[in-house]
Design an enzyme around this catalytic site. Sequence first.
Site, PDB file in Angstrom:
ATOM      1  N   GLU A   1      17.137  -0.535  -0.020  1.00 37.04           N
ATOM      2  CA  GLU A   1      15.972  -0.352   0.844  1.00 37.04           C
ATOM      3  C   GLU A   1      16.345   0.533   2.045  1.00 37.04           C
ATOM      4  O   GLU A   1      15.602   1.426   2.425  1.00 37.04           O
ATOM      5  CB  GLU A   1      15.508  -1.740   1.313  1.00 37.04           C
ATOM      6  CG  GLU A   1      14.164  -1.780   1.973  1.00 37.04           C
ATOM      7  CD  GLU A   1      13.771  -3.215   2.345  1.00 37.04           C
ATOM      8  OE1 GLU A   1      14.594  -4.143   2.198  1.00 37.04           O
ATOM      9  OE2 GLU A   1      12.621  -3.398   2.787  1.00 37.04           O
TER      10      GLU A   1
ATOM     11  N   SER B   1       0.780  -1.227   0.000  1.00 40.31           N
ATOM     12  CA  SER B   1       0.000   0.000   0.000  1.00 40.31           C
ATOM     13  C   SER B   1       0.820   1.290   0.000  1.00 40.31           C
ATOM     14  O   SER B   1       0.723   2.109  -0.916  1.00 40.31           O
ATOM     15  CB  SER B   1      -0.944  -0.023   1.196  1.00 40.31           C
ATOM     16  OG  SER B   1      -1.570   1.203   1.355  1.00 40.31           O
TER      17      SER B   1
ATOM     18  N   GLY C   1       4.383   0.239   9.209  1.00 39.17           N
ATOM     19  CA  GLY C   1       5.393   0.331   8.144  1.00 39.17           C
ATOM     20  C   GLY C   1       6.806   0.332   8.707  1.00 39.17           C
ATOM     21  O   GLY C   1       7.768   0.235   7.967  1.00 39.17           O
TER      22      GLY C   1
ATOM     23  N   GLN D   1      -1.736   0.269   5.995  1.00 36.79           N
ATOM     24  CA  GLN D   1      -0.451   0.973   6.187  1.00 36.79           C
ATOM     25  C   GLN D   1      -0.685   2.485   6.086  1.00 36.79           C
ATOM     26  O   GLN D   1      -1.750   2.922   5.657  1.00 36.79           O
ATOM     27  CB  GLN D   1       0.538   0.553   5.084  1.00 36.79           C
ATOM     28  CG  GLN D   1       1.321  -0.702   5.387  1.00 36.79           C
ATOM     29  CD  GLN D   1       2.390  -0.977   4.344  1.00 36.79           C
ATOM     30  OE1 GLN D   1       2.205  -0.669   3.171  1.00 36.79           O
ATOM     31  NE2 GLN D   1       3.493  -1.567   4.758  1.00 36.79           N
TER      32      GLN D   1
ATOM     33  N   ASP E   1       8.218  -1.998  10.909  1.00 35.67           N
ATOM     34  CA  ASP E   1       7.852  -3.261  11.550  1.00 35.67           C
ATOM     35  C   ASP E   1       8.565  -3.653  12.848  1.00 35.67           C
ATOM     36  O   ASP E   1       7.928  -3.990  13.824  1.00 35.67           O
ATOM     37  CB  ASP E   1       8.032  -4.405  10.546  1.00 35.67           C
ATOM     38  CG  ASP E   1       7.437  -4.061   9.188  1.00 35.67           C
ATOM     39  OD1 ASP E   1       6.745  -3.041   9.080  1.00 35.67           O
ATOM     40  OD2 ASP E   1       7.669  -4.816   8.241  1.00 35.67           O
TER      41      ASP E   1
HETATM   42  C1  9WN Z   1       5.781  -6.318   5.774  1.00 36.25           C
HETATM   43  C2  9WN Z   1       7.409  -3.330   1.362  1.00 36.25           C
HETATM   44  C3  9WN Z   1       7.275  -3.294   2.868  1.00 36.25           C
HETATM   45  C4  9WN Z   1       7.192  -1.849   3.425  1.00 36.25           C
HETATM   46  C5  9WN Z   1       7.335  -1.815   4.944  1.00 36.25           C
HETATM   47  C6  9WN Z   1       8.610  -2.561   5.335  1.00 36.25           C
HETATM   48  C7  9WN Z   1       8.552  -3.988   4.801  1.00 36.25           C
HETATM   49  C8  9WN Z   1       7.067  -5.992   5.027  1.00 36.25           C
HETATM   50  C9  9WN Z   1       8.137  -7.052   5.328  1.00 36.25           C
HETATM   51  O1  9WN Z   1       8.418  -3.975   3.403  1.00 36.25           O
HETATM   52  O2  9WN Z   1       7.468  -4.675   5.425  1.00 36.25           O
HETATM   53  O3  9WN Z   1       4.751  -5.455   5.387  1.00 36.25           O
HETATM   54  O4  9WN Z   1       7.956  -8.186   4.881  1.00 36.25           O
HETATM   55  O5  9WN Z   1       9.109  -6.744   6.000  1.00 36.25           O
HETATM   56  O6  9WN Z   1       8.778  -2.540   6.705  1.00 36.25           O
HETATM   57  O7  9WN Z   1       7.380  -0.494   5.390  1.00 36.25           O
HETATM   58  O8  9WN Z   1       5.970  -1.297   3.062  1.00 36.25           O
HETATM   59  O9  9WN Z   1       8.496  -2.517   0.951  1.00 36.25           O
END
Ligand code: 9WN
Length: 463
Positions: free
Chosen positions: A431, A51, A192, A127, A194
């Site tokens: 990232e 999202s 977001g 999110q 985590d």
């Molecule tokens: C779980 C996609 C997403 C971001 C999040 C980031 C990470 C996911 C994960 O990746 O989360 O939703 O598997 O770690 O923390 O902010 O939207 O990039």
Amino acid sequence: MREEELEGSLSDAVGSRRFDGVNPQATGVLRRNGLKAWTKPAPSLYPHQWSWDSAFIALGLAHVDNRRATDEMESLFRGQWSTGKVPHIVFDPEAPPKSYFPDAERWNSSALSDDAPEGRRTSGLCQPPVHAIAVRRIWQTSRGKGEERVARARTFLEGNYRRLFSWHRYLATARDPEGSGLVTIYHPWESGTDNSPRWDAVLERISVGEVPSYTRYDLQHVSDPSHRPTDSEYDRFLWLLELLKRARYDEADIYERHPFLVKDVLFSAILVAANEALLEISEVVDAPEEDRALIEAWIVRGRGGLEEQWDPNLGLCLDRDVLAGESVAVRTIAGFAPLIGGGLDRHRLDDLLGTLDSQDFAGNTDLRYPLPPSTSPEEPGFHPRSYWRGPVWPVANWLLWWSLLRAGESARAQSMRRETLEELSEGGFAEYFEPFTGEPLGSVEQSWTAAIALDMLAIGGAD
Ligand code: 9WN
């Protein structure tokens, strides 16, 4: 600087010499991660549509391909729930098997909830609501590009205004039954950020029950497991998911018995900023007066809620653990929430700038670049390589840079922009980055990293 002035600088977008190479490289990342109508957050680690990633991606794409930007948002909104919730993942049925966990089967949301959309499989969480900010950027970038493009953008706004409005209304009601102005989240994934130490105390209190067995696939896609959350964090994440499923994703049920209910200040501040964007969109589409009155009230209430969570000792805004009835005193970038929410008086703005420039954040003398680590190096829970426990996240820099611009802090904003683009020029579109060495971590070719670079470049500035 107000958003209208910012918008003025958009049209003169002077690409900077110093970062000449960044634009084509960033565009290349988004092209390579692009599928038919939407963009994967990363080449292999994240094979579905996320999202808030999508919103940032649309914001960046708005500068290079308006059509792809609108497709990105429309495709995400096709996963919207009847409650207004925009799910945090819309699953791609064609993604390679065993590429991401938890998958659509584990969430099982369409079988468990009548509110889930038809014909799309999604997660049951949400999110931060960056979407209206992206939609406004699509509108802004269409200006001055000919009548046809403006007309297309207006049609897009008209077609999506209701979706945005019901998304924000869901957050202001189901996620804030107390009317506090702050959004309650049910899971660290909703924030977001985590595995941020923001959630440690709340997660520790939870006793983990039986979680059906699972295999993590995320560790196959990073060079070192220390970049990602630990197995014990995953057990807690998965246990919370089981509880949400038992509640059949029903909001009232969750609110009554779920063990993780936190007022997330970063999420709430993004909602305030997104409501400002929605107000502008509502004017373009000539929305009913009562909508506008409601959006204005949400902005005022949101800012009031953030002010309630101000901690004068730390010089930051703190999340609130609803069940414990107390604030979570951990120094992370989320504490800058009031800067993102905007509308600050000089005094509060100076408090926040003081913290930003301090040894706790961007003023830390050991940093490779003066950019704020996701968690303060002075925190006991800090870890320089582990995900949201310390690395520098370009997407968080974007939020602060954009907020500094809106607050009229152009010199600080310029520095944030320049240092971010320097870091990306050196380390690529990772990232996240190790704060003391600048080493790229997590996934390579992360879409939102490329997208925020495009936005920073387009808005321009003296390098
Ligand atoms: C779980 C996609 C997403 C971001 C999040 C980031 C990470 C996911 C994960 O990746 O989360 O939703 O598997 O770690 O923390 O902010 O939207 O990039």
